[in-house]
Scaffold this motif. Structure first.
Motif, short mmCIF file in Angstrom:
data_model
loop_
_atom_site.label_atom_id
_atom_site.label_comp_id
_atom_site.label_asym_id
_atom_site.label_seq_id
_atom_site.Cartn_x
_atom_site.Cartn_y
_atom_site.Cartn_z
N TRP A 36 0.82 -1.22 0.00
CA TRP A 36 0.00 0.00 0.00
C TRP A 36 0.86 1.26 0.00
N ASP A 37 1.89 1.29 0.82
CA ASP A 37 2.74 2.50 0.90
C ASP A 37 3.44 2.78 -0.42
N SER A 38 3.92 1.75 -1.10
CA SER A 38 4.58 1.94 -2.40
C SER A 38 3.59 2.43 -3.44
N CYS A 40 0.83 4.10 -2.92
CA CYS A 40 0.47 5.49 -2.60
C CYS A 40 1.58 6.46 -3.00
N ALA A 41 2.82 6.05 -2.84
CA ALA A 41 3.95 6.92 -3.23
C ALA A 41 3.93 7.17 -4.73
N VAL A 42 3.66 6.15 -5.52
CA VAL A 42 3.57 6.32 -6.97
C VAL A 42 2.41 7.25 -7.32
N ARG A 44 1.04 9.57 -5.48
CA ARG A 44 1.38 10.95 -5.10
C ARG A 44 2.30 11.60 -6.13
N GLU A 45 3.28 10.84 -6.64
CA GLU A 45 4.20 11.38 -7.65
C GLU A 45 3.47 11.71 -8.95
#
Length: 68
Positions: A36-38, A40-42, A44-45
């Protein structure tokens, strides 16, 4: 069979204002975006790049091991 990507690109050109379908794949198709964190990071970018006008998307989808 060896990947012949260079041959696939022969004769292709890029033009401003055109619509392109892009796909990117993780190294060895590892399911990095199951995390999930990975994922979400994509996301956001992508949104940050759209806000800065570096990128304009019609739609996109993030899969466990690739992005369209």
């Amino acid at each position: 069979m060896r990947y012949q990507g260079r041959n696939l690109r022969k004769g292709r050109i890029s033009e401003p204002g055109r619509i392109y379908l892009l796909t990117t794949v993780t190294h060895e198709r590892s399911p990095l975006f199951n995390c999930w964190d990975s994922a979400c990071a994509v996301a956001r970018e992508i949104h940050a790049m759209e806000e800065s006008t570096a990128l304009r998307t019609l739609t996109w989808v993030l899969m466990p091991d690739h992005l369209h």
